[in-house]
Design a protein around this motif. Structure first.
Motif, PDB file in Angstrom:
ATOM      1  N   LEU A  80       0.850  -1.180   0.000  1.00  0.00           N
ATOM      2  CA  LEU A  80       0.000   0.000   0.000  1.00  0.00           C
ATOM      3  C   LEU A  80       0.887   1.233   0.000  1.00  0.00           C
ATOM      4  O   LEU A  80       1.817   1.333   0.792  1.00  0.00           O
ATOM      5  CB  LEU A  80      -0.931   0.017   1.211  1.00  0.00           C
ATOM      6  CG  LEU A  80      -1.985  -1.084   1.309  1.00  0.00           C
ATOM      7  CD1 LEU A  80      -2.863  -0.869   2.536  1.00  0.00           C
ATOM      8  CD2 LEU A  80      -2.841  -1.161   0.053  1.00  0.00           C
ATOM      9  N   ILE A  81       0.584   2.187  -0.890  1.00  0.00           N
ATOM     10  CA  ILE A  81       1.370   3.402  -1.037  1.00  0.00           C
ATOM     11  C   ILE A  81       0.515   4.603  -0.637  1.00  0.00           C
ATOM     12  O   ILE A  81      -0.696   4.628  -0.857  1.00  0.00           O
ATOM     13  CB  ILE A  81       1.869   3.556  -2.496  1.00  0.00           C
ATOM     14  CG1 ILE A  81       2.801   2.402  -2.840  1.00  0.00           C
ATOM     15  CG2 ILE A  81       2.585   4.893  -2.695  1.00  0.00           C
ATOM     16  CD1 ILE A  81       4.080   2.356  -2.031  1.00  0.00           C
ATOM     17  N   ASN A  82       1.169   5.641  -0.078  1.00  0.00           N
ATOM     18  CA  ASN A  82       0.479   6.859   0.373  1.00  0.00           C
ATOM     19  C   ASN A  82      -0.600   6.519   1.397  1.00  0.00           C
ATOM     20  O   ASN A  82      -1.730   7.030   1.322  1.00  0.00           O
ATOM     21  CB  ASN A  82      -0.134   7.618  -0.806  1.00  0.00           C
ATOM     22  CG  ASN A  82       0.915   8.167  -1.759  1.00  0.00           C
ATOM     23  OD1 ASN A  82       2.080   8.320  -1.379  1.00  0.00           O
ATOM     24  ND2 ASN A  82       0.526   8.455  -2.991  1.00  0.00           N
ATOM     25  N   THR A  83      -0.262   5.657   2.348  1.00  0.00           N
ATOM     26  CA  THR A  83      -1.230   5.211   3.351  1.00  0.00           C
ATOM     27  C   THR A  83      -1.559   6.337   4.314  1.00  0.00           C
ATOM     28  O   THR A  83      -0.660   7.029   4.817  1.00  0.00           O
ATOM     29  CB  THR A  83      -0.671   4.014   4.115  1.00  0.00           C
ATOM     30  OG1 THR A  83      -0.266   3.008   3.192  1.00  0.00           O
ATOM     31  CG2 THR A  83      -1.711   3.434   5.057  1.00  0.00           C
ATOM     32  N   ASP A  84      -2.859   6.514   4.598  1.00  0.00           N
ATOM     33  CA  ASP A  84      -3.270   7.562   5.537  1.00  0.00           C
ATOM     34  C   ASP A  84      -3.496   6.980   6.930  1.00  0.00           C
ATOM     35  O   ASP A  84      -3.223   5.800   7.181  1.00  0.00           O
ATOM     36  CB  ASP A  84      -4.529   8.274   5.035  1.00  0.00           C
ATOM     37  CG  ASP A  84      -5.729   7.339   4.878  1.00  0.00           C
ATOM     38  OD1 ASP A  84      -5.744   6.264   5.516  1.00  0.00           O
ATOM     39  OD2 ASP A  84      -6.658   7.691   4.119  1.00  0.00           O
ATOM     40  N   ALA A  85      -3.991   7.810   7.839  1.00  0.00           N
ATOM     41  CA  ALA A  85      -4.158   7.397   9.230  1.00  0.00           C
ATOM     42  C   ALA A  85      -5.193   6.299   9.391  1.00  0.00           C
ATOM     43  O   ALA A  85      -5.177   5.574  10.403  1.00  0.00           O
ATOM     44  CB  ALA A  85      -4.554   8.605  10.093  1.00  0.00           C
ATOM     45  N   ASP A  86      -6.085   6.155   8.428  1.00  0.00           N
ATOM     46  CA  ASP A  86      -7.104   5.110   8.495  1.00  0.00           C
ATOM     47  C   ASP A  86      -6.651   3.811   7.844  1.00  0.00           C
ATOM     48  O   ASP A  86      -7.439   2.874   7.711  1.00  0.00           O
ATOM     49  CB  ASP A  86      -8.392   5.583   7.820  1.00  0.00           C
ATOM     50  CG  ASP A  86      -9.090   6.684   8.606  1.00  0.00           C
ATOM     51  OD1 ASP A  86      -9.007   6.637   9.855  1.00  0.00           O
ATOM     52  OD2 ASP A  86      -9.680   7.569   7.986  1.00  0.00           O
TER      53      ASP A  86
END
Length: 398
Positions: A261-267
């Motif tokens: 997973l790339i550019n993963t956010d806080a969720d």
């Protein structure tokens, strides 16, 4: 023990709060389980070692009890027991037993006698009891773990990670016949080599024939795919075959990090990318749904099935259970557009697959994604549930 999401629950909290996708932060939920949990006592295995090891990998077998190293009597001890010991010590393939203090007499107590293994785990073996023996050190058993991690290899590997399967037996390298050789067999090969979690079988000397005079060690190989070593699979015997090297089997192993997973956010949401043919690429969002996301998250080790069941607290008896998916997909390049190849489209998982590659037809052509562009790169959310053991807004029932 762990719940079906792979989250440790030891001990079970009497009250929990679940935070994640599909939940209203202002509401309380009653959590339920959709399958039985099983807990079992972990039987500890005492430390074990090979002492006075020679160049052939043979050493005196010793166990550590009551703060003292001691030996094992050779009564009933066979190659079967030696193999269990070798695998416990992280050697591959079969071990060999040597009786009569082959690697010298030990010191201290003879800890175990009539040592017998019917399974594959050391903790499952039986004996007369610790310290119960009628043996002297002249009967100390030794174990030879000759074959190491180099007992399996891929030869003539191509750019796609495919190579001819070769095994070492009796110190000699040989090939594997492709009769019955399928993806399950290839999976055992690739997992053993630490190369990947996905594998594809190739037949008909796909990566060339073994060298002249090289033996064909295995034929009619039948694996389930979960075995640790090829030797655990069914086959008629070493060197028993009716093949020529034109039938040498190959296995295609991807890199261990075949999904990310790339550019993963806080969720926990990020652009899904796959590694294939030596490069990373994206996945088209066409048809990609929550079932596909569950498989992706499980392959990434970030969740199990991703299912959470709840009923609203205060809804009364018999309230229906509502299911949400902790794993979910987000279309439309939500985590940004990728670059390079769009490797997959038309992914259609049932949700039970081990790997995302299993969710396209066997005849699927990688990189063919008609109608897709990087504006269609799919993102996947794999948010692990966050639990508060002190909150009292939800009551766990098991």
């Amino acid at each position: 023990f762990s719940d079906r999401l792979g989250v440790a629950r030891a001990p079970l909290a009497p009250a929990i709060t679940v935070v994640g996708h599909g939940f209203d932060a202002g509401a309380s939920y009653r959590c339920v389980l959709d399958e039985e949990l099983e807990a079992s006592e972990d039987v500890a295995t005492p430390p074990v070692r090979l002492a006075n090891v020679n160049a052939e990998g043979c050493g005196r077998l010793e166990f550590f009890f009551e703060e003292v190293w001691g030996t094992v009597c050779d009564d009933l001890f066979s190659d079967r027991e030696a193999t269990v010991v070798c695998r416990h010590l992280n050697f591959a393939y079969a071990g060999t037993a040597r009786a009569g203090a082959f690697r010298g007499e030990g010191n201290g107590p003879v800890w175990l006698d009539s040592f017998s293994c019917l399974g594959t785990e050391l903790r499952e073996c039986t004996h007369e009891g610790v310290g119960v023996t009628n043996c002297g050190h002249d009967e100390d058993v030794s174990v030879c773990c000759v074959e190491g991690k180099d007992s399996l290899r891929l030869a003539d590997v191509d750019q796609a990670g495919c190579g001819r399967v070769e095994v070492r037996h009796g110190g000699v390298w040989g090939t594997v016949c492709d009769n019955f050789f399928d993806d399950d067999d290839a999976t055992v090969v690739c997992n053993h080599l630490g190369r990947s979690r996905t594998a594809v079988a190739r037949r008909g000397a796909f990566n060339g024939q073994g060298s002249a005079g090289m033996p064909i060690w295995l034929d009619d190989l039948v694996c389930l795919g979960s075995e640790k070593f090829l030797e655990d699979c069914q086959f008629p015997g070493w060197g028993v075959h009716d093949c020529s090297h034109s039938e040498d089997a190959s296995a295609c192993c991807t890199d261990a990090d075949s999904l990310r997973l790339i550019n993963t956010d806080a969720d926990g949401c990020g652009r899904l990318e796959m590694f294939h043919a030596g490069s990373w690429g994206t996945v088209c969002d066409a048809g990609f749904d929550e079932l596909d996301a569950r498989v992706a998250c499980r392959q990434l080790g970030l969740s199990d099935t991703g299912r959470v069941g709840y009923t609203v607290v205060g809804a009364g008896p018999g309230a229906p259970v509502v299911w949400t998916l902790a794993a979910r997909s987000v279309p439309g390049a939500a985590a940004g557009q990728g670059v390079g190849q769009i490797w997959m489209s038309g992914v259609a998982c049932e949700g039970t697959e081990r790997f995302l590659e299993e969710c396209v037809p066997a005849s699927y052509t990688w990189g063919v994604s008609a109608g897709c562009s990087h504006t269609d790169d799919v993102s996947v959310c794999c948010p692990p549930p966050r639990l508060s053991r002190t909150a009292a807004s939800a009551i766990a029932t098991v």
